[in-house]
Motif scaffolding. Structure first.
Motif, PDB file in Angstrom:
ATOM      1  N   ALA A  29       0.870  -1.172   0.000  1.00  0.00           N
ATOM      2  CA  ALA A  29       0.000   0.000   0.000  1.00  0.00           C
ATOM      3  C   ALA A  29       0.912   1.228   0.000  1.00  0.00           C
ATOM      4  O   ALA A  29       1.895   1.275   0.740  1.00  0.00           O
ATOM      5  N   LEU A  30       0.588   2.184  -0.857  1.00  0.00           N
ATOM      6  CA  LEU A  30       1.391   3.402  -0.984  1.00  0.00           C
ATOM      7  C   LEU A  30       0.516   4.608  -0.700  1.00  0.00           C
ATOM      8  O   LEU A  30      -0.661   4.633  -1.069  1.00  0.00           O
ATOM      9  N   ASP A  31       1.114   5.607  -0.062  1.00  0.00           N
ATOM     10  CA  ASP A  31       0.392   6.853   0.177  1.00  0.00           C
ATOM     11  C   ASP A  31       1.391   7.997   0.066  1.00  0.00           C
ATOM     12  O   ASP A  31       2.416   7.996   0.752  1.00  0.00           O
ATOM     13  N   ALA A  32       1.106   8.932  -0.795  1.00  0.00           N
ATOM     14  CA  ALA A  32       1.973  10.098  -0.972  1.00  0.00           C
ATOM     15  C   ALA A  32       1.190  11.356  -0.612  1.00  0.00           C
ATOM     16  O   ALA A  32      -0.010  11.438  -0.887  1.00  0.00           O
ATOM     17  N   TRP A  33       1.843  12.304   0.027  1.00  0.00           N
ATOM     18  CA  TRP A  33       1.183  13.548   0.376  1.00  0.00           C
ATOM     19  C   TRP A  33       2.212  14.631   0.622  1.00  0.00           C
ATOM     20  O   TRP A  33       3.404  14.358   0.747  1.00  0.00           O
ATOM     21  N   SER A  34       1.743  15.862   0.701  1.00  0.00           N
ATOM     22  CA  SER A  34       2.593  17.008   1.007  1.00  0.00           C
ATOM     23  C   SER A  34       2.173  17.601   2.340  1.00  0.00           C
ATOM     24  O   SER A  34       0.986  17.696   2.637  1.00  0.00           O
ATOM     25  N   SER A  35       3.152  17.997   3.124  1.00  0.00           N
ATOM     26  CA  SER A  35       2.885  18.620   4.417  1.00  0.00           C
ATOM     27  C   SER A  35       2.498  20.081   4.201  1.00  0.00           C
ATOM     28  O   SER A  35       2.683  20.623   3.099  1.00  0.00           O
ATOM     29  N   PRO A  36       1.967  20.742   5.238  1.00  0.00           N
ATOM     30  CA  PRO A  36       1.606  22.153   5.090  1.00  0.00           C
ATOM     31  C   PRO A  36       2.788  23.049   4.701  1.00  0.00           C
ATOM     32  O   PRO A  36       2.591  24.090   4.095  1.00  0.00           O
ATOM     33  N   ASN A  37       4.003  22.613   5.032  1.00  0.00           N
ATOM     34  CA  ASN A  37       5.174  23.424   4.648  1.00  0.00           C
ATOM     35  C   ASN A  37       5.801  22.928   3.334  1.00  0.00           C
ATOM     36  O   ASN A  37       6.972  23.151   3.069  1.00  0.00           O
ATOM     37  N   HIS A  38       4.999  22.236   2.527  1.00  0.00           N
ATOM     38  CA  HIS A  38       5.335  21.841   1.156  1.00  0.00           C
ATOM     39  C   HIS A  38       6.447  20.800   1.057  1.00  0.00           C
ATOM     40  O   HIS A  38       7.184  20.771   0.074  1.00  0.00           O
ATOM     41  N   LEU A  39       6.576  19.939   2.049  1.00  0.00           N
ATOM     42  CA  LEU A  39       7.482  18.793   1.964  1.00  0.00           C
ATOM     43  C   LEU A  39       6.647  17.581   1.567  1.00  0.00           C
ATOM     44  O   LEU A  39       5.577  17.354   2.126  1.00  0.00           O
ATOM     45  N   ALA A  40       7.134  16.815   0.603  1.00  0.00           N
ATOM     46  CA  ALA A  40       6.375  15.666   0.102  1.00  0.00           C
ATOM     47  C   ALA A  40       6.998  14.367   0.607  1.00  0.00           C
ATOM     48  O   ALA A  40       8.228  14.260   0.739  1.00  0.00           O
ATOM     49  N   PHE A  41       6.130  13.383   0.875  1.00  0.00           N
ATOM     50  CA  PHE A  41       6.570  12.090   1.397  1.00  0.00           C
ATOM     51  C   PHE A  41       5.802  10.958   0.728  1.00  0.00           C
ATOM     52  O   PHE A  41       4.684  11.142   0.268  1.00  0.00           O
ATOM     53  N   LEU A  42       6.428   9.780   0.734  1.00  0.00           N
ATOM     54  CA  LEU A  42       5.781   8.560   0.261  1.00  0.00           C
ATOM     55  C   LEU A  42       5.964   7.498   1.342  1.00  0.00           C
ATOM     56  O   LEU A  42       7.092   7.213   1.752  1.00  0.00           O
TER      57      LEU A  42
END
Length: 89
Positions: A29-42
């Protein structure tokens, strides 16, 4: 403290899939998103049944993403993680 944490993480990472039988099917299962300070993670989770027939859920990776979030770039991150755990087959 940083050295101890790194050593502990390495130790866990090297043994966390020891109960995985050869040729066992692993679901991801994969989930990618960006934090409020524009850092992206997977984040990558693995799900499987171990040698004792127990259901397991394991966080394989929580990777920072850089550059364009295209399918090609996301696939490269996923393949690197799968190779690290020898799950690419």
């Amino acid at each position: 403290m940083r050295l101890l944490l790194t050593e502990h993480a390495t130790s866990i990472r090297s043994t966390m899939l020891n109960d995985l039988r050869p040729r066992t099917k692993v679901s991801l299962a994969l989930d990618a998103w960006s934090s409020p300070n524009h850092l992206a993670f997977l984040a990558m989770m693995a799900y499987y049944i171990n040698t004792s027939w127990e259901y397991k859920e394991i966080l394989l990776a929580f990777e920072p993403l850089e550059g364009c979030h295209s399918g090609k770039n996301l696939a490269a991150v996923v393949m690197n993680v799968l190779k690290e755990y020898e799950l690419e087959e």
